[in-house]
Design a protein around this motif. Sequence first.
Motif, PDB file in Angstrom:
ATOM      1  N   LEU A  70       8.505   6.122   0.380  1.00 46.48           N
ATOM      2  CA  LEU A  70       9.500   7.379   1.136  1.00 46.48           C
ATOM      3  C   LEU A  70       9.421   8.336   0.522  1.00 46.48           C
ATOM      4  CD1 LEU A  70      13.188   5.947   2.132  1.00 46.48           C
ATOM      5  CD2 LEU A  70      10.918   5.777   3.155  1.00 46.48           C
ATOM      6  N   LEU A  71       8.562   8.662  -1.035  1.00 44.81           N
ATOM      7  CA  LEU A  71       8.808  10.119  -1.683  1.00 44.81           C
ATOM      8  C   LEU A  71       7.996  10.676  -1.958  1.00 44.81           C
ATOM      9  CD1 LEU A  71      10.900   8.972  -5.418  1.00 44.81           C
ATOM     10  CD2 LEU A  71      11.324  10.693  -3.579  1.00 44.81           C
ATOM     11  N   TYR A  72       6.611   9.876  -1.077  1.00 44.88           N
ATOM     12  CA  TYR A  72       4.995  10.707  -1.261  1.00 44.88           C
ATOM     13  C   TYR A  72       4.886  10.734  -0.125  1.00 44.88           C
ATOM     14  CZ  TYR A  72       0.417  10.815  -0.337  1.00 44.88           C
ATOM     15  OH  TYR A  72      -0.668  11.436   0.225  1.00 44.88           O
ATOM     16  N   ALA A  73       5.939  10.235   1.106  1.00 45.14           N
ATOM     17  CA  ALA A  73       5.757  10.591   2.949  1.00 45.14           C
ATOM     18  C   ALA A  73       6.537  11.924   2.541  1.00 45.14           C
ATOM     19  CB  ALA A  73       6.830  10.108   3.767  1.00 45.14           C
ATOM     20  N   SER A  74       7.932  12.344   1.146  1.00 46.56           N
ATOM     21  CA  SER A  74       8.297  13.841   1.067  1.00 46.56           C
ATOM     22  C   SER A  74       7.840  14.496   0.756  1.00 46.56           C
ATOM     23  CB  SER A  74       9.402  13.663   0.174  1.00 46.56           C
ATOM     24  OG  SER A  74      10.301  12.725   0.967  1.00 46.56           O
ATOM     25  N   MET A  75       6.671  13.741  -0.079  1.00 46.30           N
ATOM     26  CA  MET A  75       5.906  15.096  -0.833  1.00 46.30           C
ATOM     27  C   MET A  75       4.445  15.930   0.194  1.00 46.30           C
ATOM     28  SD  MET A  75       5.756  15.903  -4.123  1.00 46.30           S
ATOM     29  CE  MET A  75       4.080  15.735  -4.711  1.00 46.30           C
ATOM     30  N   VAL A  76       4.301  15.064   1.501  1.00 49.21           N
ATOM     31  CA  VAL A  76       3.561  14.870   2.452  1.00 49.21           C
ATOM     32  C   VAL A  76       4.446  15.917   3.168  1.00 49.21           C
ATOM     33  CG1 VAL A  76       2.284  14.761   4.675  1.00 49.21           C
ATOM     34  CG2 VAL A  76       2.289  12.858   2.134  1.00 49.21           C
ATOM     35  N   TYR A  77       5.186  15.976   3.654  1.00 48.28           N
ATOM     36  CA  TYR A  77       6.468  17.168   4.295  1.00 48.28           C
ATOM     37  C   TYR A  77       6.308  18.170   3.926  1.00 48.28           C
ATOM     38  CZ  TYR A  77      10.257  19.380   6.904  1.00 48.28           C
ATOM     39  OH  TYR A  77      10.954  20.058   7.650  1.00 48.28           O
ATOM     40  N   ARG A  78       6.302  18.548   2.442  1.00 43.21           N
ATOM     41  CA  ARG A  78       6.691  19.535   2.225  1.00 43.21           C
ATOM     42  C   ARG A  78       5.229  20.446   1.481  1.00 43.21           C
ATOM     43  NH1 ARG A  78       7.633  19.137  -3.497  1.00 43.21           N
ATOM     44  NH2 ARG A  78       8.363  17.153  -3.506  1.00 43.21           N
ATOM     45  N   TYR A  79       4.322  19.564   1.626  1.00 41.07           N
ATOM     46  CA  TYR A  79       2.127  19.902   1.446  1.00 41.07           C
ATOM     47  C   TYR A  79       2.541  21.145   2.915  1.00 41.07           C
ATOM     48  CZ  TYR A  79      -2.514  20.004   0.518  1.00 41.07           C
ATOM     49  OH  TYR A  79      -3.816  20.114   0.433  1.00 41.07           O
TER      50      TYR A  79
ATOM     51  N   MET B  76       7.208  -3.422   8.269  1.00 42.18           N
ATOM     52  CA  MET B  76       7.386  -1.720  10.241  1.00 42.18           C
ATOM     53  C   MET B  76       8.826  -1.293   9.699  1.00 42.18           C
ATOM     54  SD  MET B  76       6.637  -4.767  13.106  1.00 42.18           S
ATOM     55  CE  MET B  76       5.763  -5.805  13.396  1.00 42.18           C
ATOM     56  N   ILE B  77       9.993  -1.681   9.230  1.00 38.54           N
ATOM     57  CA  ILE B  77      10.443  -0.633   9.269  1.00 38.54           C
ATOM     58  C   ILE B  77      11.041   0.172   8.247  1.00 38.54           C
ATOM     59  CG2 ILE B  77      13.049  -0.409   7.969  1.00 38.54           C
ATOM     60  CD1 ILE B  77      13.571  -2.819  10.126  1.00 38.54           C
ATOM     61  N   LEU B  78       9.769   0.067   6.784  1.00 40.46           N
ATOM     62  CA  LEU B  78       9.442   1.186   5.861  1.00 40.46           C
ATOM     63  C   LEU B  78       8.174   2.043   5.883  1.00 40.46           C
ATOM     64  CD1 LEU B  78       9.361   1.953   2.652  1.00 40.46           C
ATOM     65  CD2 LEU B  78       7.736   0.272   2.422  1.00 40.46           C
ATOM     66  N   ALA B  79       7.501   1.566   7.373  1.00 41.43           N
ATOM     67  CA  ALA B  79       6.461   2.449   7.750  1.00 41.43           C
ATOM     68  C   ALA B  79       7.445   3.648   8.711  1.00 41.43           C
ATOM     69  CB  ALA B  79       5.148   1.469   7.794  1.00 41.43           C
ATOM     70  N   LEU B  80       7.953   2.805   9.505  1.00 43.21           N
ATOM     71  CA  LEU B  80       8.422   4.053   9.975  1.00 43.21           C
ATOM     72  C   LEU B  80       9.305   4.751   9.401  1.00 43.21           C
ATOM     73  CD1 LEU B  80       9.637   1.229  13.391  1.00 43.21           C
ATOM     74  CD2 LEU B  80       7.694   3.387  13.620  1.00 43.21           C
ATOM     75  N   LYS B  81       9.920   4.525   8.283  1.00 44.74           N
ATOM     76  CA  LYS B  81      10.937   5.484   8.194  1.00 44.74           C
ATOM     77  C   LYS B  81      10.317   6.758   6.745  1.00 44.74           C
ATOM     78  CE  LYS B  81      14.957   2.660   7.090  1.00 44.74           C
ATOM     79  NZ  LYS B  81      16.160   3.809   7.071  1.00 44.74           N
ATOM     80  N   ALA B  82       8.795   6.277   6.402  1.00 45.99           N
ATOM     81  CA  ALA B  82       7.533   6.800   5.634  1.00 45.99           C
ATOM     82  C   ALA B  82       7.203   8.040   6.673  1.00 45.99           C
ATOM     83  CB  ALA B  82       7.148   6.308   4.890  1.00 45.99           C
ATOM     84  N   LEU B  83       7.045   7.769   7.755  1.00 49.32           N
ATOM     85  CA  LEU B  83       6.005   8.760   8.547  1.00 49.32           C
ATOM     86  C   LEU B  83       7.044   9.352   9.545  1.00 49.32           C
ATOM     87  CD1 LEU B  83       4.301   6.203  11.219  1.00 49.32           C
ATOM     88  CD2 LEU B  83       3.392   7.677   9.776  1.00 49.32           C
ATOM     89  N   GLY B  84       9.096   8.618   9.438  1.00 49.08           N
ATOM     90  CA  GLY B  84      10.074  10.108   9.621  1.00 49.08           C
ATOM     91  C   GLY B  84      10.127  11.203   7.851  1.00 49.08           C
ATOM     92  N   ASN B  85      10.314  11.009   7.316  1.00 52.92           N
ATOM     93  CA  ASN B  85       9.874  11.307   6.590  1.00 52.92           C
ATOM     94  C   ASN B  85       8.747  12.522   6.126  1.00 52.92           C
ATOM     95  OD1 ASN B  85      12.131  10.441   5.136  1.00 52.92           O
ATOM     96  ND2 ASN B  85      11.317   9.929   3.065  1.00 52.92           N
ATOM     97  N   ALA B  86       7.920  12.042   6.640  1.00 54.16           N
ATOM     98  CA  ALA B  86       6.255  13.143   6.455  1.00 54.16           C
ATOM     99  C   ALA B  86       6.588  14.345   7.943  1.00 54.16           C
ATOM    100  CB  ALA B  86       5.244  12.105   6.789  1.00 54.16           C
TER     101      ALA B  86
END
Length: 1635
Positions: free
Chosen positions: A437-446, A477-487
């Motif tokens: 989830l944190l990597y996806a958040s980094m992607v969002y800010r980047y 699947m749930i983890l992947a979707l939450k990560a895509l949502g964070n991105a």
Amino acid sequence: MRGLILLLIVATVGCEKSIYELGFNSAKTYVYNYEGIIMIGHQEKNLIQSGLKMTCTVEISGVAQQTFLLKVTNPSVEEFHGILAKDRLTLSPKLTQKLVEQLAQPIKFEYIKGRVGAVYATADVSGTVLNIVKGILSFLQVTVISTKKVYNLQEPGIQGICHTSYVLEDDKKANEIKVTRSIDLNNCKEKAMKVLGMAYAPAYANHAKIATNARGAVTYNYIIKPTPDGSLITKAYAQELQEFAPVDINGGSSMIEVSKKLILVDVTEMSVHIPSVPLVLRGSLKYKFGSELNQIPLLLMKTDNLEAKITEVLHRLVQRNQPQVDALSPTDYLQFCHLLRVANLDEIEAVWKKFSGKKNYRRWILDSVVTIPNINVLRFLKSRIEKTEITEYEAFQAFIVTFHLMTADSEAIQLSKTFLHKSFIKSSTILQRTMTLLYASMVYRYCVDRQDCPPDVLEPLHNLVDEAISKANEEQMILALKALGNAGQPSTIKFIRRFLPGFNPGFAEPPVRVQNEAVLALRNIAIKAPRIVQEIVLPILMDRDLHTEIRTYASLVMFETRPSLALVSTIAEFLLKETNLQVASFCYSQMKALSKSSTPDNRELAAACNVAVKMLRYKLDQLSYRYSKASHFDYFQDSFQSGVGSDFYMMSNDATDIPTIVMHRLKTYFIGTVSDPWEIGFRTEGFKTVIKDSSFTNKITDRIQNVAKMLSQKLFGYKSNPAEAPMFSAYMKYFGQEIFYADINMNTFHKIREIVSTWTGKDNPMQIVERLLNGIELEWNVPYLASEIRYIESTSLGLPVENSQYYMIITGVSINAQTQIHPAPTDGLRISQLLNSNIEVQQDSMLSLAKDLICFHGINTDLIQVGSEYHAELRMALPLKFDMKLNIRDMKFRSEMPPLQQANKLIEFKSQVFSVLRNVENLAHIKKHLILPGASANHAPKQHFEPSDKAEGDSAGVVKGSISDEILSQDDGYTGDQNKVTPQLRHLCTKAPNFGVEVCLETKVANAIFIRDCPLYHFLGDSYARLIVQPVQTDANIEKIQFKINAGSEKFTTVIRFRDVVKSLKKESNATSSSSSSSSASIGTRHHGDDGTQWLGKDLFATKYSSSSSSSSYENRRGQETPGSRVMGSGRKSSHSSSSSQSQGRADSDGFEDLLPSSQEFIGDSVSPLVVAVIEAVTNDGKVQGYEAAAYLDPNPMKDNIHLLVFEINEGSKWKMCADAGPKESTDAVMAMLRWGQDCEDYKIKAKAALLNNPTSNKAIQLKVQWEKVPRYLKKNAERFADYVPGVFWALGFFEEYERNPAKQISLTIKATSSNTIETLIKAPKMSLYQAGIPVPINIPSKCLSDTNMYPCTNYFKNLPNLFVQGMKAHCSVTGNNFITFNNVRFTSPVPKGCYHVLAQDCTGDLNFLVLMKEEANRKQIDIRTPIGNINMYLGSTREHGLVFNNAALPLSLLPFKDPSGTLLISSLERGLLVEAPALGLDRVYFSGDSVKVAIQPWMTGKTCGLCGHADGEKLTEFRMPNVNTAKSPNHFVHSWLLRDESCSSACNLQQDLVTLEKHITKLGVDSKCFSVEPLLRCRSDCSVSETTPVSVGFHCVPISSGPNEEDSELRRSENTQIKVDAHIACHCSPRHCS
């Protein structure tokens, strides 16, 4: 001739062009005097400001064609700090010398036709100095177009490419050109600015239309002289103004004013020496960011010897914060973070190596190193996990902070990828989830400011999706979707579509929860691509075949995209036809809540939703809280340009009173941005099934499978509900980014038990207690940099101006507790020993907190800081020290604490604004003063208010030693000259003299609103508020303070003192009463108020719903009063008159005298108290003072009253408090009375809650509060509160009417208008408030439930808890052909004879119960099948009940009967039989022969099926058949639940068959034959039909010429018409002979 003229014109134009082009002669040297001044302050010049002045000589020499060398000589820096009219500039020699060293280095630049090109300098010239030089060069950036007098350009400069306006004036007399050049800093394309910490707070689009928080402009004035070498700047002046305010700028602002000038003093032919040192390219004229990004604007220090400085600050943090957080710790913590930022990785590693083994030091390092915003922190953490030097918890905590605070650049992204594959992280489920989830958040800010996110950055997330699908792993699947949502990137939509319903035809749809997450993953994407998201979620919202939750989430996401009016209207039109009330309720409530929004981002949406609400209100406005709801509240202040919003979502899949999903989101609005600081959500689906007892199910799986197999064979198209795993899940979002989620099921509970067992060493819970008994010593400090927001841009001077905010929190907990047990255990501690021992605890703890919010506006460099600082500080210190003794067996508790010895500041809040100037070369003399002169003066007088407990109109003084109640005056205070700041101080105190304690509130307000009354100026100054506890002088020194509770057998001896005091006071009171009997009134006088109004409780409680009639009747009663009736029981009246008065007084009390103890003696003489509590102070002379309380039950066994007596332990004190409460006999009412003061006689408040029975309307509950005389402070505060009541209730939707109601009385009447709505009437002395149709979240009980029917309650309030419990259960009944389902849907249908029907069953895979019903010869027969056993109940020919249990007759004489497992209970009741199996979800089944009633447990709602329905609240789809389709008529619904029985011995002669319509019909003008798509009841082939009933059935019709036969299965799949046909419900058959 013409050719010659043309040649002359061309030559002239060419000559003019060369004259007006700016440039220097590369063979000459130009000498300029330069001066630059910058000031930071406010518009008013009598406030303290800070600033700088820099002067120097600038030499510009040519080194090549269009390349020049700039050299700065004779620099001088002066500082200013003070008031402009009074103070002067002071020279800063050390800073000047610092600049001389670097400015001596040559600067090379390109200059072509008035444009500054590339800039070159040596590598050792700092970025700060180079930018100052660029500020000088910015004078040379000017574009002169001689053919135009006024023109606009997008021109590059030091501050970026900005809109620039030119005005040219040609002064031919002076042979010069005057140029005015104006730059709009609010209109720049590539502005030189940096925004840090705001990636999660996007700006709302229409902010600029509403207000602005910052504006700036620069104006240059040039005098240019033409020369043979081109135009030459001889004089240049510049003025720059930048304003900023956290509120609307028109409400006051902080200003930065820059003025600078460049004057040509000499031009020489002197050649220049070309420097031998290499000059490297250092960019263009545009300002270049560097060291200021790591420079915290609140600190300035030298960065030499970093390791020693880090160690010094670390020692200070550890030592000063034990046991209490030091007031200066936030500043030290910020300094520590700054040192770590400027340190290199080796220095950080050295500090870690030195202190990682020390617990307290280790914690401070880990909590501080995570604030480093560069790549060093990732390298540091990577090294720690590779060497396994940190624990899983430390890693989790560090990751959460690090990946949200650090700068997201390409280097950080690449290094972050490596964390995803570390074995240390993959070995922990929590760390793996968190890191993803944190990597996806980094992607969002980047990628937040990028149009397209690079594919390699998103690759790890896409790989996670592919892996989850290939493994069909729901959790992945749930983890992947939450990560895509964070991105939150639109390019990931194609991956999310793979999990959405309807977007992947031909593939199996994932579980509902996965589809929910797929919809929610679109929320952050909607920020960038709202239209694309709308196109996806709208079809999902409108697809009625989808699960309710998926559609509800689609509605949530849809309105977060802020749809247009047209789209909102389309949704409203669709909802008019919606059959799913859960979806309709949620969507409508969402629109209704948003229609009232006032925030800038929602204003257009609010208008659209307002239109939609008007379309839908008549259909959906009255839906109760049993359906899904969305609520929204917001508040926005335009003048402050800030606000707050709150969204609350409740979603339900069934009709339970507890929603399955609850979500809450907080939104904040500040300086044009909107953010979601936090969002939490809980899912309770399946949680209610955890409470059921299912321990037997593992033993009888075969029996359950047999019943399930029977249902699948005998019910056409039967589908059971999917198995539901007991689960409680939760998630948390931080600024829109999900940082944590967890699923809690039974496996989770087992893991927790294992962890506890590992910690204790054994499974025995007493091991934990033993650890606690060994003592606890805890020192815990947690620092947290909660917010760091920075906005940096350049000034024309080349210095960076910064607006920043820092929010720091340091929490400290210190606990030192020692426990002893007497007698001490000898062979291990046992529970029985613990319950029979004396437990002693010595505890000394401290909870402390330090919060600092600091805002900076000014110049921030590594050399100097100049600006304004706002400091808001909160300090809290709560010490707690006591000794405790506990004996559980004797029910005794005792606590002792020492007296207060010194004053303690419990809470302190300060707000100050400073003007600051820091010089790195003179750190010992930092200039920092309050920006408002005189704000720190404390010349206002302190006002001390003594406590008072007098009622309004009382002439008696305060009773000595009574519990004091502070009267806080808001009007007193010092008021001085309005032309200067006058601090307003308050000093408000209240004493508790019995305990030697005084609590004081000190406040001070000194701000600049006397200068200008605007929002910002409320903060300029020095204000504080303090809550202080301090000792007060007493007659004798207090040794200790005791608090005791005794509820054991010895408590009677505790109240001997109580009894003696009461008796002595009663004797004294009687003596006083006898001596003054000739002039005193009788006891009836105590029923009068201050104005002489008689207490007419009996009449007042008869108030009807009509406020007008109540008011008029009250006025009539007042008009009938006579002077004689107002003074009852006068001593001069006859005995008959006195008796009548006393009788009248008792009648007027309306039964309140029944609350008083039955005996006239002290109640403690006849009954032991329930519990006694004492709080007292023991003085050094052995005396005690304090308060004692005792609770009693009424000695009269016929009463359920309870009495509470409180008195003061103090010689001569007569203060007491008496509280009495209990039910009123023979009525549905509960009464309470509170009396206090001298002998409980000074003040009195009465309250009564009663059930109002009205034969013509529903029942109502009325609560009345009446008072005769109350203290003045209570009345004063109530009047203040009453001023806010109209506005609050108006916002809640109440109608208001100002009218005269009974004085000294408030009543609240609540009447149930339905099972889910109420109407409310509130009557206060001066107004009435009314609202109808208020939805409530629970079923409202109207009567008491007996075992068989609804009988009136004998005591409504006593049975109220049981009523609500029963109301949570769903009930179904069948009487004759009349059905009432669990959802309270009523219908009538004949029941086919001789066949069993499924009346109610557990429709999940557990199949805990199945209730079958058969009707024959107008009598019903019930068959109940459970995993424990089968029960058959019938009514014989003699109207006697028969009972069979597990195929064996059970005589009624053996009832009640319970099976060996204790799960089933069978009993006889009234004229029927009752079966109870609550552990199976079947609360009860009552069978009388002619009727049957079924009730299920609350946790079974939404999980049943059969003729009683699903108990899910969906009435529009109540007639769901076994195949989940909805029947078109009640008859068809009943027939669908018939159990086929084709055995020879069966009495059921009906079967379900697909039929072909015998006659052909004409469809669209074509003769067609039709085939039923649903089965119809038909008699067996060897039987004749004796009774039929019409039903509507779906058919598929095709032209006769099409030719398919009636067995074609494809025709059975679709329905294209409905036809009413006859179904068989009774047959006449010949007897069959079965072998």
